[in-house]
Design a protein around this motif. Sequence first.
Motif, PDB file in Angstrom:
ATOM      1  N   ASP A  27       0.968  -1.498   0.064  1.00  0.00           N
ATOM      2  CA  ASP A  27      -0.159   0.235   0.108  1.00  0.00           C
ATOM      3  C   ASP A  27       0.752   1.312   0.277  1.00  0.00           C
ATOM      4  O   ASP A  27       0.751   1.919  -0.919  1.00  0.00           O
ATOM      5  N   LEU A  28       1.941   1.000   0.514  1.00  0.00           N
ATOM      6  CA  LEU A  28       2.785   2.416   0.703  1.00  0.00           C
ATOM      7  C   LEU A  28       3.380   2.658  -0.847  1.00  0.00           C
ATOM      8  O   LEU A  28       3.401   3.627  -0.670  1.00  0.00           O
ATOM      9  N   LYS A  29       3.251   1.548  -1.302  1.00  0.00           N
ATOM     10  CA  LYS A  29       4.280   1.716  -2.068  1.00  0.00           C
ATOM     11  C   LYS A  29       3.353   2.546  -3.663  1.00  0.00           C
ATOM     12  O   LYS A  29       3.490   3.165  -4.678  1.00  0.00           O
ATOM     13  N   THR A  46       0.920   7.027  -2.836  1.00  0.00           N
ATOM     14  CA  THR A  46       1.110   8.444  -3.744  1.00  0.00           C
ATOM     15  C   THR A  46       0.568   7.714  -5.319  1.00  0.00           C
ATOM     16  O   THR A  46      -0.394   8.812  -5.398  1.00  0.00           O
ATOM     17  N   ALA A  47       1.094   7.130  -6.222  1.00  0.00           N
ATOM     18  CA  ALA A  47       0.143   7.084  -7.234  1.00  0.00           C
ATOM     19  C   ALA A  47      -1.326   7.212  -7.227  1.00  0.00           C
ATOM     20  O   ALA A  47      -1.986   7.914  -8.304  1.00  0.00           O
ATOM     21  N   TYR A  66      -6.855  10.098  -7.740  1.00  0.00           N
ATOM     22  CA  TYR A  66      -7.620  10.150  -6.745  1.00  0.00           C
ATOM     23  C   TYR A  66      -8.101  11.349  -7.223  1.00  0.00           C
ATOM     24  O   TYR A  66      -9.230  12.588  -7.448  1.00  0.00           O
ATOM     25  N   GLY A  67      -7.059  12.443  -6.332  1.00  0.00           N
ATOM     26  CA  GLY A  67      -6.797  13.678  -5.864  1.00  0.00           C
ATOM     27  C   GLY A  67      -7.202  14.057  -7.380  1.00  0.00           C
ATOM     28  O   GLY A  67      -7.248  15.562  -7.715  1.00  0.00           O
ATOM     29  N   THR A 101      -6.861  11.926   2.375  1.00  0.00           N
ATOM     30  CA  THR A 101      -6.892  10.766   1.616  1.00  0.00           C
ATOM     31  C   THR A 101      -5.661   9.663   1.172  1.00  0.00           C
ATOM     32  O   THR A 101      -5.277   8.788   1.530  1.00  0.00           O
ATOM     33  N   THR A 102      -4.534  11.125   0.986  1.00  0.00           N
ATOM     34  CA  THR A 102      -3.653   9.793   0.255  1.00  0.00           C
ATOM     35  C   THR A 102      -2.987   9.706   1.121  1.00  0.00           C
ATOM     36  O   THR A 102      -2.219   8.654   1.990  1.00  0.00           O
ATOM     37  N   GLN A 103      -2.721  10.812   2.485  1.00  0.00           N
ATOM     38  CA  GLN A 103      -2.053  10.506   3.899  1.00  0.00           C
ATOM     39  C   GLN A 103      -2.585   9.252   4.809  1.00  0.00           C
ATOM     40  O   GLN A 103      -1.748   8.253   5.113  1.00  0.00           O
TER      41      GLN A 103
END
Length: 624
Positions: free
Chosen positions: A198-200, A203-204, A209-210, A331-333
């Motif tokens: 999930d961490l990898k 961000t993408a 999404y953003g 949401t990214t965080q």
Amino acid sequence: MLKTTMGQVLINEALPADMRDYNRVLDKKTMGALATQLAKQHPDNYRDTMKRLHDVALDAAYTTNGLSVGLNDIKPSLAAKHTQLHVRQQLQRILADRTLDDKQRNLKILQLQSSAQTQLVNDVYDEAMGSGNPLAHQVIGSGVGNKFQLNSLLGADMQYLDHRSQPIPIPVTHGYSQGLTPVEYFAGAFGTRKGVIDLKSATADAGYYGKQLTQMAHRLLVTDVDEADTERNATAHERGFPTDVDDVDNEGAMLSRAVGPYKRNTVLTPKILQDIKGMGVKDILVRSPIVGGPEDGGVYANDVGYREKGRVPPIGDYVGISAAQALSEPTTQAQISSKHSGGVGGAGGIAGFKALNALVQVPKKYPDGATHSQTDGRVQEIRPAAQGGFYVQVNGQDHYVPTGRTVSVKKGDELEAGDVVSDGMPSPSEIVQHKGIGEGRRYFVTAMRQVMKNSNIPVHRRNVELLSRGLINHVRLTDEHGDYSPDDVVPYSMLERNWAPRDGSVLGTPGSLAGHYLEQPVLHYSIGTKIGKNVTTNLKQYGINAIQAHKEPPPFKPEMVRGMANISNDPDWMTRMLGSYQEKGLMDSVHRGATSDTNSSSYVPALARGETFGVTGAVSGWKP
């Protein structure tokens, strides 16, 4: 004589005199509220005051050892030992029960894990606070950590999730301070690996999404202060977003309908909301961008209300993009933070992004989705399905409820099209299809707030309202209307602005027009909404006694276009180049003779031409 603690004295001396409170408890929530209050009341002294508070904290940490942690602070809690014994006893009974098959046995184990974890998380926290454990003080303060992480250390996780975010029926009765058994360790490995992956990808995924949220909301800039049309203003008090007076996100919004001495357009403050509540009023109607608005796709400043700068936004302010960023960044965080949960079941946030993305993308197969009734009528029969699950028959039509979902209606219930017949997450596209644009927007706001809350992501309702307006704003023509042809997808805001009641429409009470379709918007309901029991009840609650409706449906059907394809349905062909499906969007524009306007609420045409951006049009003269 003032009786207080030394810490209260030091903190209050650092604050302006009118903000001193010697009984205030500073935790994460109140510290944030204090900083906001300071910024509003003393903006010029904000930096110096925050520096003084920082120095108080620095001196306290240096002279008192702050929240230093010792070995005694990570000893297993008594609550964990008690729960450990209880779970083992119950587990032995479940395993010894020969009447259970494997599926039933696993279900009982999962229920045991879930109930034990819910209680243990709170018991461990309460015990740690009672003993003055610095780890608990760090959780309640403005530091890092939460109750679940405290429980992982001093209690027991109880439940882990696999790589598909499904709970594993292996009770985890040890915490990190005790050490896990090999079986517990291997059960936790699934979630640990998932957290790393999930961490990898976080961000993408969250970045894309953003980007889509920004595309949906990019037209939502302030193009005027308020409605100027006299005829529309005459009934403006009957339109608005219905909300509970206790909703803290009402602060900053403007009243749409007068309440007691408070007139329309009164800016709601905590004091005014408290006064309204004291009058015995439970529900109020506030102004919102999901209701009405100009034809150009923008929003009115007064519909947006007071925002972060303590005033209504100026003309040209891109409030939609600001709202999209405010929703996408946390949401990214949260995606990145999934690694911290270690796959602990119940910790929240693990599947949060999937649920949020589904709300925007509305896939055909909705994850954990509820079954919706496709017709009005009575529940006539509920029968088992041969393949598992159930069939719910409404007005002669079968609705399949799959295995794993629970039927939520009973025989004889009266339903409206769009109502759910099972548990699970209702699909916003189904709500829009059957209950209209307005009710779909309202549901989306409620659902997104709930999903973000469940995922421990901070959210403000009025940001979601803006996103809802940008996302749910399309209808598909079923007949010719004005310059539009059948199958055209057009913005609802544009259609509503130019709509005139059809010949044959009638004026009457909501109850007398049951089964008709609204010809004029009222409350948050949009044109074309079918008047049923729920609509009638809400209109009566807000004192709406006369509406205009037609017995025939309008020449269009509301449609929720998925986020990825949203901008490809923009009326401006050049704006379509901002998003996905560019070839399809361009070919459709050519086929339908679409045009482009550099003076529109979209910045794309003006930016592409490079001649009039920021000089003419809706953003003319804008200054941040």
